[in-house]
Design a protein around this motif. Sequence first.
Motif, PDB file in Angstrom:
ATOM      1  N   VAL A  17       1.466 -15.586   8.186  1.00 44.49           N
ATOM      2  CA  VAL A  17       2.207 -16.274   8.593  1.00 44.49           C
ATOM      3  C   VAL A  17       1.372 -18.016   8.809  1.00 44.49           C
ATOM      4  O   VAL A  17       2.155 -18.519   8.449  1.00 44.49           O
ATOM      5  CB  VAL A  17       2.425 -15.899  10.381  1.00 44.49           C
ATOM      6  CG1 VAL A  17       2.739 -17.111  11.204  1.00 44.49           C
ATOM      7  CG2 VAL A  17       3.260 -14.742  10.507  1.00 44.49           C
ATOM      8  N   PRO A  18       0.156 -17.760   8.880  1.00 44.93           N
ATOM      9  CA  PRO A  18      -0.225 -19.383   8.726  1.00 44.93           C
ATOM     10  C   PRO A  18       0.002 -19.873   7.321  1.00 44.93           C
ATOM     11  O   PRO A  18       0.172 -21.076   7.359  1.00 44.93           O
ATOM     12  CB  PRO A  18      -1.734 -19.153   9.248  1.00 44.93           C
ATOM     13  CG  PRO A  18      -2.028 -17.802   8.867  1.00 44.93           C
ATOM     14  CD  PRO A  18      -0.946 -16.787   9.368  1.00 44.93           C
ATOM     15  N   TYR A  19      -0.158 -19.202   6.361  1.00 47.57           N
ATOM     16  CA  TYR A  19       0.094 -19.614   4.914  1.00 47.57           C
ATOM     17  C   TYR A  19       1.827 -20.176   4.926  1.00 47.57           C
ATOM     18  O   TYR A  19       1.834 -21.325   4.398  1.00 47.57           O
ATOM     19  CB  TYR A  19      -0.209 -18.532   4.003  1.00 47.57           C
ATOM     20  CG  TYR A  19      -1.620 -18.419   3.940  1.00 47.57           C
ATOM     21  CD1 TYR A  19      -2.594 -19.108   3.085  1.00 47.57           C
ATOM     22  CD2 TYR A  19      -1.957 -17.219   4.442  1.00 47.57           C
ATOM     23  CE1 TYR A  19      -3.835 -19.015   3.228  1.00 47.57           C
ATOM     24  CE2 TYR A  19      -3.508 -16.822   4.567  1.00 47.57           C
ATOM     25  CZ  TYR A  19      -4.586 -17.577   3.593  1.00 47.57           C
ATOM     26  OH  TYR A  19      -5.737 -17.381   3.538  1.00 47.57           O
ATOM     27  N   ARG A  55      -5.613 -28.930   1.317  1.00 49.80           N
ATOM     28  CA  ARG A  55      -7.007 -28.763   1.606  1.00 49.80           C
ATOM     29  C   ARG A  55      -6.693 -27.626   3.101  1.00 49.80           C
ATOM     30  O   ARG A  55      -7.851 -27.081   3.309  1.00 49.80           O
ATOM     31  CB  ARG A  55      -7.306 -30.218   2.402  1.00 49.80           C
ATOM     32  CG  ARG A  55      -7.492 -30.922   1.052  1.00 49.80           C
ATOM     33  CD  ARG A  55      -7.830 -32.365   1.244  1.00 49.80           C
ATOM     34  NE  ARG A  55      -8.547 -33.081   0.098  1.00 49.80           N
ATOM     35  CZ  ARG A  55      -9.999 -33.292  -0.119  1.00 49.80           C
ATOM     36  NH1 ARG A  55     -10.677 -32.753   0.728  1.00 49.80           N
ATOM     37  NH2 ARG A  55     -10.125 -33.793  -1.161  1.00 49.80           N
ATOM     38  N   ARG A  56      -5.661 -27.920   3.895  1.00 46.24           N
ATOM     39  CA  ARG A  56      -5.867 -26.750   5.021  1.00 46.24           C
ATOM     40  C   ARG A  56      -5.771 -25.469   4.419  1.00 46.24           C
ATOM     41  O   ARG A  56      -6.579 -24.413   5.240  1.00 46.24           O
ATOM     42  CB  ARG A  56      -4.375 -27.105   5.705  1.00 46.24           C
ATOM     43  CG  ARG A  56      -4.594 -28.261   6.676  1.00 46.24           C
ATOM     44  CD  ARG A  56      -3.523 -28.016   7.652  1.00 46.24           C
ATOM     45  NE  ARG A  56      -2.329 -28.301   7.300  1.00 46.24           N
ATOM     46  CZ  ARG A  56      -1.431 -29.173   7.086  1.00 46.24           C
ATOM     47  NH1 ARG A  56      -1.560 -30.473   7.424  1.00 46.24           N
ATOM     48  NH2 ARG A  56      -0.071 -29.222   6.485  1.00 46.24           N
ATOM     49  N   PHE A  57      -5.246 -25.153   3.488  1.00 41.36           N
ATOM     50  CA  PHE A  57      -5.013 -23.789   2.740  1.00 41.36           C
ATOM     51  C   PHE A  57      -6.649 -23.292   2.564  1.00 41.36           C
ATOM     52  O   PHE A  57      -6.941 -22.120   2.763  1.00 41.36           O
ATOM     53  CB  PHE A  57      -4.201 -23.782   1.464  1.00 41.36           C
ATOM     54  CG  PHE A  57      -4.629 -22.688   0.558  1.00 41.36           C
ATOM     55  CD1 PHE A  57      -3.835 -21.384   0.786  1.00 41.36           C
ATOM     56  CD2 PHE A  57      -5.424 -22.495  -0.471  1.00 41.36           C
ATOM     57  CE1 PHE A  57      -3.971 -20.436  -0.036  1.00 41.36           C
ATOM     58  CE2 PHE A  57      -5.675 -21.556  -1.330  1.00 41.36           C
ATOM     59  CZ  PHE A  57      -4.866 -20.235  -0.948  1.00 41.36           C
ATOM     60  N   ILE A  58      -7.492 -24.193   1.852  1.00 34.79           N
ATOM     61  CA  ILE A  58      -8.657 -23.810   1.514  1.00 34.79           C
ATOM     62  C   ILE A  58      -9.489 -23.208   2.638  1.00 34.79           C
ATOM     63  O   ILE A  58     -10.239 -22.329   2.886  1.00 34.79           O
ATOM     64  CB  ILE A  58      -9.617 -25.169   1.078  1.00 34.79           C
ATOM     65  CG1 ILE A  58      -8.916 -25.669  -0.325  1.00 34.79           C
ATOM     66  CG2 ILE A  58     -11.176 -24.694   0.886  1.00 34.79           C
ATOM     67  CD1 ILE A  58      -9.470 -26.654  -1.086  1.00 34.79           C
ATOM     68  N   TRP A  59      -9.369 -24.050   4.141  1.00 38.08           N
ATOM     69  CA  TRP A  59     -10.000 -23.583   5.255  1.00 38.08           C
ATOM     70  C   TRP A  59      -9.239 -22.368   5.899  1.00 38.08           C
ATOM     71  O   TRP A  59      -9.743 -21.683   6.656  1.00 38.08           O
ATOM     72  CB  TRP A  59     -10.206 -24.621   6.073  1.00 38.08           C
ATOM     73  CG  TRP A  59     -10.959 -25.954   5.758  1.00 38.08           C
ATOM     74  CD1 TRP A  59     -10.433 -26.979   5.107  1.00 38.08           C
ATOM     75  CD2 TRP A  59     -12.410 -25.819   5.216  1.00 38.08           C
ATOM     76  NE1 TRP A  59     -11.387 -27.586   4.507  1.00 38.08           N
ATOM     77  CE2 TRP A  59     -12.707 -27.044   4.621  1.00 38.08           C
ATOM     78  CE3 TRP A  59     -13.325 -24.663   5.489  1.00 38.08           C
ATOM     79  CZ2 TRP A  59     -13.980 -27.149   4.240  1.00 38.08           C
ATOM     80  CZ3 TRP A  59     -14.547 -24.982   5.077  1.00 38.08           C
ATOM     81  CH2 TRP A  59     -14.841 -26.167   4.414  1.00 38.08           C
ATOM     82  N   LEU A  60      -7.777 -22.317   5.603  1.00 40.83           N
ATOM     83  CA  LEU A  60      -7.109 -21.104   6.153  1.00 40.83           C
ATOM     84  C   LEU A  60      -7.815 -20.020   5.672  1.00 40.83           C
ATOM     85  O   LEU A  60      -7.755 -18.581   6.290  1.00 40.83           O
ATOM     86  CB  LEU A  60      -5.619 -21.256   5.563  1.00 40.83           C
ATOM     87  CG  LEU A  60      -4.902 -21.977   6.640  1.00 40.83           C
ATOM     88  CD1 LEU A  60      -3.372 -22.073   6.106  1.00 40.83           C
ATOM     89  CD2 LEU A  60      -4.815 -21.441   8.134  1.00 40.83           C
ATOM     90  N   ASN A  61      -8.368 -19.882   4.554  1.00 35.71           N
ATOM     91  CA  ASN A  61      -8.868 -18.730   3.900  1.00 35.71           C
ATOM     92  C   ASN A  61      -9.918 -18.086   4.614  1.00 35.71           C
ATOM     93  O   ASN A  61     -10.187 -16.871   4.797  1.00 35.71           O
ATOM     94  CB  ASN A  61      -9.327 -19.048   2.426  1.00 35.71           C
ATOM     95  CG  ASN A  61      -8.038 -19.054   1.518  1.00 35.71           C
ATOM     96  OD1 ASN A  61      -7.045 -18.872   1.755  1.00 35.71           O
ATOM     97  ND2 ASN A  61      -8.481 -19.875   0.249  1.00 35.71           N
ATOM     98  N   TYR A  62     -10.716 -19.035   5.202  1.00 32.84           N
ATOM     99  CA  TYR A  62     -11.747 -18.518   6.150  1.00 32.84           C
ATOM    100  C   TYR A  62     -11.421 -17.835   7.397  1.00 32.84           C
ATOM    101  O   TYR A  62     -12.066 -16.622   7.768  1.00 32.84           O
ATOM    102  CB  TYR A  62     -12.652 -19.768   6.508  1.00 32.84           C
ATOM    103  CG  TYR A  62     -13.482 -20.032   5.294  1.00 32.84           C
ATOM    104  CD1 TYR A  62     -15.040 -19.487   5.250  1.00 32.84           C
ATOM    105  CD2 TYR A  62     -13.101 -21.192   4.626  1.00 32.84           C
ATOM    106  CE1 TYR A  62     -15.646 -20.310   4.207  1.00 32.84           C
ATOM    107  CE2 TYR A  62     -14.175 -21.631   3.608  1.00 32.84           C
ATOM    108  CZ  TYR A  62     -15.189 -21.003   3.344  1.00 32.84           C
ATOM    109  OH  TYR A  62     -15.785 -21.548   2.168  1.00 32.84           O
TER     110      TYR A  62
END
Length: 399
Positions: free
Chosen positions: A349-351, A374-381
Amino acid sequence: MTYLWLALAFIAAAVVAGLAFARLGARHGETAKHWKAVGIAFAALAVLTAVFDSVMIGMELFHYDPSHILGLKVGLAPLEDFAYPLAGVVALPGLWMWLTRRRGAGAKSNLKGLVPQAVLASRPVSWINTAYPFAAAMLLTTREIDWVLIVGTFYFLIPYNLAMYGINDVFDYESDLKNPRKGGIEGALLQPHLHRPMLWLAVITNVPFLLVLAFAGGPTTWLAVGVSAFAVAAYSVAGLRFKERPVLDSLTSSTHFVSPAVVGLALAGADVTPGLLILLAAFFLWGMAAHAFGAVQDIEPDRQAGIGSIATVIGARRTVRLAVVLWLVAGLAMLATPWPGPLAAIIAVPYIANCAPYWNVTDTTAARTNVAWRRFIWLNYGSGFLVTLIFILQWSLTS
């Protein structure tokens, strides 16, 4: 050796390294702010350590021999457990300051020294994305920590990323010169005089680990290790350049992140079940979506450099929509896995929410998607945190 002495060794090394790096990297007036930030970061990590160590110990996922610890605890977490987040938060920010300070001090396009550029090229912010799948696959299958798990996790944490991203930065140098997002956490601008040393460094740091992992397993492991290593090289090296072959570029990039998990499963001798195959397929679709969406922001510099990609061929709008569909299908696929796997469906969902606002993006405005990337990079965490909770639940249900 007690846990206390082991913890003190880590802290001592971290303090020495942290002080040295911070001294070399801090700009005028930054030292006080740096250590204040370190203190705040450790406070946050200490709270998380206390909470989640207590949860895992309470669920009897692991235990400590009372004779090897002081006996002082925060919740159920032994005092020694706080040494490792302390060591990390003291050493790593200073290391990052040193590396980025050298770039900002007039050496932006002429960094001397292979090691600083190699570390930047390896994308430290993304190391966990390849080490985690391997470690999780092995640990959930074998239920034990052995030398193979430790060696493999270290390999997929650092040397693997050094090869994957370092080789890419060597062969992408000309196009990276035209790409404004290169030169930081999204990739290094490796100077030409360091290209050959970088390639040798990738070989020297990877081949020994590949041989050890191959010898630790059987034919299935050999195949998994071979595919993983081939995908890393084939994506970037001249003559193959899978990254310039639309669709194959996304397939290969996804292999970079799924293959560590497959290697871990092969080493652990995991049983191949329909549920496991669906999980791996969902992970693979997630990886394809991630690559496709990431390629959108580079449409202009890639076209200027004559580089083809899935995004340059089908266009920004269709690529974004494809990424959304792939993430959606990946989430739905998780609903078909054994419990508690369906809980992971929510992770898509967040992706999708991050990508969907660019549903109608055009090729001329494609660079704007860098904000979402750039948000995607931190979403991974955040996703890794949720996956860990699901793994803990899985562990407790099958114990």
